[in-house]
Motif scaffolding. Structure first.
Motif, PDB file in Angstrom:
ATOM      1  N   SER A  47       0.779  -1.302   0.031  1.00  6.79           N
ATOM      2  CA  SER A  47       0.144  -0.018  -0.282  1.00  6.79           C
ATOM      3  C   SER A  47       0.766   1.186  -0.056  1.00  6.79           C
ATOM      4  N   GLN A  48       2.205   1.167   0.331  1.00  6.18           N
ATOM      5  CA  GLN A  48       2.868   2.276   0.564  1.00  6.18           C
ATOM      6  C   GLN A  48       3.670   2.649  -0.936  1.00  6.18           C
ATOM      7  N   LYS A  49       4.008   1.311  -1.614  1.00  7.69           N
ATOM      8  CA  LYS A  49       4.996   1.357  -2.665  1.00  7.69           C
ATOM      9  C   LYS A  49       4.039   1.563  -4.015  1.00  7.69           C
ATOM     10  N   CYS A  50       3.143   0.521  -3.902  1.00  5.06           N
ATOM     11  CA  CYS A  50       2.097   0.258  -5.024  1.00  5.06           C
ATOM     12  C   CYS A  50       0.760   0.667  -4.900  1.00  5.06           C
ATOM     13  N   PRO A  51       0.375   2.167  -4.290  1.00  2.58           N
ATOM     14  CA  PRO A  51      -0.947   2.524  -4.012  1.00  2.58           C
ATOM     15  C   PRO A  51      -2.187   2.133  -5.192  1.00  2.58           C
ATOM     16  N   ASN A  52      -1.547   2.089  -6.223  1.00  3.04           N
ATOM     17  CA  ASN A  52      -2.511   1.817  -7.456  1.00  3.04           C
ATOM     18  C   ASN A  52      -2.836   0.544  -8.023  1.00  3.04           C
ATOM     19  N   LEU A  53      -2.444  -0.376  -7.202  1.00  3.26           N
ATOM     20  CA  LEU A  53      -2.561  -1.947  -7.452  1.00  3.26           C
ATOM     21  C   LEU A  53      -4.108  -2.459  -7.804  1.00  3.26           C
ATOM     22  N   THR A  54      -4.503  -2.866  -8.786  1.00  2.85           N
ATOM     23  CA  THR A  54      -5.987  -3.482  -8.982  1.00  2.85           C
ATOM     24  C   THR A  54      -6.014  -5.065  -8.701  1.00  2.85           C
ATOM     25  N   CYS A  55      -4.757  -5.445  -9.108  1.00  6.35           N
ATOM     26  CA  CYS A  55      -4.726  -7.025  -9.349  1.00  6.35           C
ATOM     27  C   CYS A  55      -3.389  -7.515  -8.216  1.00  6.35           C
ATOM     28  N   LEU A  56      -3.724  -8.454  -7.352  1.00  8.32           N
ATOM     29  CA  LEU A  56      -2.479  -8.976  -6.617  1.00  8.32           C
ATOM     30  C   LEU A  56      -2.593 -10.504  -6.579  1.00  8.32           C
ATOM     31  N   VAL A  57      -1.612 -11.320  -6.989  1.00  2.59           N
ATOM     32  CA  VAL A  57      -1.582 -12.783  -7.041  1.00  2.59           C
ATOM     33  C   VAL A  57      -0.700 -13.173  -6.037  1.00  2.59           C
ATOM     34  N   LEU A  58      -1.043 -13.894  -4.941  1.00  6.10           N
ATOM     35  CA  LEU A  58      -0.227 -14.279  -3.755  1.00  6.10           C
ATOM     36  C   LEU A  58      -0.319 -15.811  -3.612  1.00  6.10           C
ATOM     37  N   SER A  59      -1.055 -16.338  -4.719  1.00  2.00           N
ATOM     38  CA  SER A  59      -1.256 -17.963  -4.723  1.00  2.00           C
ATOM     39  C   SER A  59       0.181 -18.658  -4.156  1.00  2.00           C
ATOM     40  N   GLY A  60      -0.021 -19.591  -3.632  1.00  2.00           N
ATOM     41  CA  GLY A  60       1.108 -20.371  -3.389  1.00  2.00           C
ATOM     42  C   GLY A  60       2.137 -20.017  -2.137  1.00  2.00           C
ATOM     43  N   ASN A  61       1.818 -18.931  -1.349  1.00  2.00           N
ATOM     44  CA  ASN A  61       2.669 -18.200  -0.618  1.00  2.00           C
ATOM     45  C   ASN A  61       2.284 -19.001   0.906  1.00  2.00           C
ATOM     46  N   LYS A  62       2.998 -18.365   2.021  1.00  2.00           N
ATOM     47  CA  LYS A  62       2.825 -18.630   3.364  1.00  2.00           C
ATOM     48  C   LYS A  62       1.592 -17.919   4.224  1.00  2.00           C
ATOM     49  N   ILE A  63       0.731 -17.545   3.471  1.00  2.00           N
ATOM     50  CA  ILE A  63      -0.410 -16.797   4.057  1.00  2.00           C
ATOM     51  C   ILE A  63      -1.353 -17.626   4.892  1.00  2.00           C
ATOM     52  N   LYS A  64      -1.120 -17.684   6.155  1.00  2.00           N
ATOM     53  CA  LYS A  64      -1.839 -18.615   7.017  1.00  2.00           C
ATOM     54  C   LYS A  64      -3.207 -17.993   7.808  1.00  2.00           C
ATOM     55  N   GLU A  65      -3.297 -16.518   7.965  1.00  2.00           N
ATOM     56  CA  GLU A  65      -4.438 -16.062   8.700  1.00  2.00           C
ATOM     57  C   GLU A  65      -4.966 -15.090   7.805  1.00  2.00           C
ATOM     58  N   PRO A  66      -6.342 -14.897   7.887  1.00  2.00           N
ATOM     59  CA  PRO A  66      -6.902 -13.600   7.080  1.00  2.00           C
ATOM     60  C   PRO A  66      -6.433 -12.333   7.781  1.00  2.00           C
ATOM     61  N   SER A  67      -5.979 -12.392   8.840  1.00  2.00           N
ATOM     62  CA  SER A  67      -5.524 -11.008   9.328  1.00  2.00           C
ATOM     63  C   SER A  67      -4.100 -10.469   8.516  1.00  2.00           C
ATOM     64  N   SER A  68      -3.387 -11.723   7.940  1.00  2.00           N
ATOM     65  CA  SER A  68      -2.211 -11.295   7.183  1.00  2.00           C
ATOM     66  C   SER A  68      -2.387 -10.500   6.047  1.00  2.00           C
ATOM     67  N   VAL A  69      -3.579 -10.423   5.489  1.00  2.00           N
ATOM     68  CA  VAL A  69      -4.029  -9.591   4.344  1.00  2.00           C
ATOM     69  C   VAL A  69      -4.759  -8.482   4.845  1.00  2.00           C
ATOM     70  N   GLU A  70      -5.103  -8.502   5.957  1.00  2.00           N
ATOM     71  CA  GLU A  70      -5.836  -7.091   6.493  1.00  2.00           C
ATOM     72  C   GLU A  70      -5.181  -5.515   6.076  1.00  2.00           C
ATOM     73  N   ALA A  71      -3.583  -5.672   6.057  1.00  2.00           N
ATOM     74  CA  ALA A  71      -2.829  -4.554   5.628  1.00  2.00           C
ATOM     75  C   ALA A  71      -3.197  -3.906   4.206  1.00  2.00           C
TER      76      ALA A  71
END
Length: 243
Positions: free
Chosen positions: A84-108
């Motif tokens: 959100s700091q470096k890429c404020p205009n992102l419309t599409c983000l692909v994080l598949s296959g990473n180590k995201i374990k909790e919904p709170s991890s994407v709260e940012a």
């Protein structure tokens, strides 16, 4: 290939500000950090860094025009506030296959106000109960999660829909169709004119044939109506017969 060298190879002789898309999939970082990419790539709109061993986004440069970021199949577990700091205009983000374990991890990602598409497929968080409901609640700006909206309607653009330049291609196709239609009209008109000329010629031939037939009929009628004159010799023969 080393990530930094791969970036240099993909960029070639272009200046960083002339690069709009960059794909460095399957290259390698030395320590899980992002290297070789700087703030000079300020015009970058699409960046793909799939399976490069990335563990952190801390060294991500400022990319104000970045619209799509694919960092799937890496080892990222958090630190998403950097986006959100470096890429404020992102419309599409692909994080598949990473180590995201909790919904709170994407709260940012809540501060990415333009974010419409998020992919967490094959992340551990997807196995949790009410996963989709939780993510849509955390990120109300989202339209599609893992390729589907809240009503389970599939994202058509996710299957190779419109991309940069597609509208121009559609316009070109329409122009081609119009041109084809014009050519077809011209051919059709030419054909009809040719047919009309041919019909007139056939009518002329028919009239000439009728005239010839009329002449032949008149000649025959005259020949048939003439009485044959008797030769004097024929008259003499008749007199001898009488004797």
């Amino acid at each position: 290939m080393d990530l930094k060298k791969r970036i240099e190879k993909e960029v070639g002789g272009r200046a960083p500000e002339e690069v709009y898309e960059l794909v460095v999939d399957d290259s390698r970082t030395s320590d899980g950090e992002l290297v070789g990419l700087t703030d000079e790539y300020k015009e970058l709109e699409f960046l793909s860094m799939v399976n490069i061993g990335l563990t952190s986004l801390a060294k991500l440069p400022s990319l104000p025009k970045l619209r799509k970021l694919d960092i799937s199949d890496n080892v990222i577990s958090g630190g998403l506030e950097t986006l959100s700091q470096k890429c404020p205009n992102l419309t599409c983000l692909v994080l598949s296959g990473n180590k995201i374990k909790e919904p709170s991890s994407v709260e940012a990602l809540q501060n990415l106000k333009s974010l419409k598409r998020l992919d967490l497929f094959n992340c551990e968080v997807t196995s949790q109960a009410d996963y989709r409901e939780s993510i849509f609640e955390l990120l109300p700006q989202l339209t599609f999660l893992d390729g589907y909206d809240q009503d389970d309607n599939e994202d058509e653009e996710d299957d190779g829909g419109d991309g940069p330049g597609d509208d121009e291609d559609d316009e070109d196709d329409e122009d081609d169709e119009d041109d084809d239609g014009s050519e077809g009209d011209e051919v059709g008109l030419s054909y009809l004119m040719k047919e009309g000329i041919q019909d007139e010629e056939d009518d002329d031939d028919y009239v000439e044939e009728e005239e010839e037939d009329d002449v032949d009929d008149e000649d025959g009628a005259v020949a048939h109506g003439e009485k044959r004159k008797r030769d004097p010799d024929d008259e003499g023969e008749d007199d001898e017969d009488d004797d």
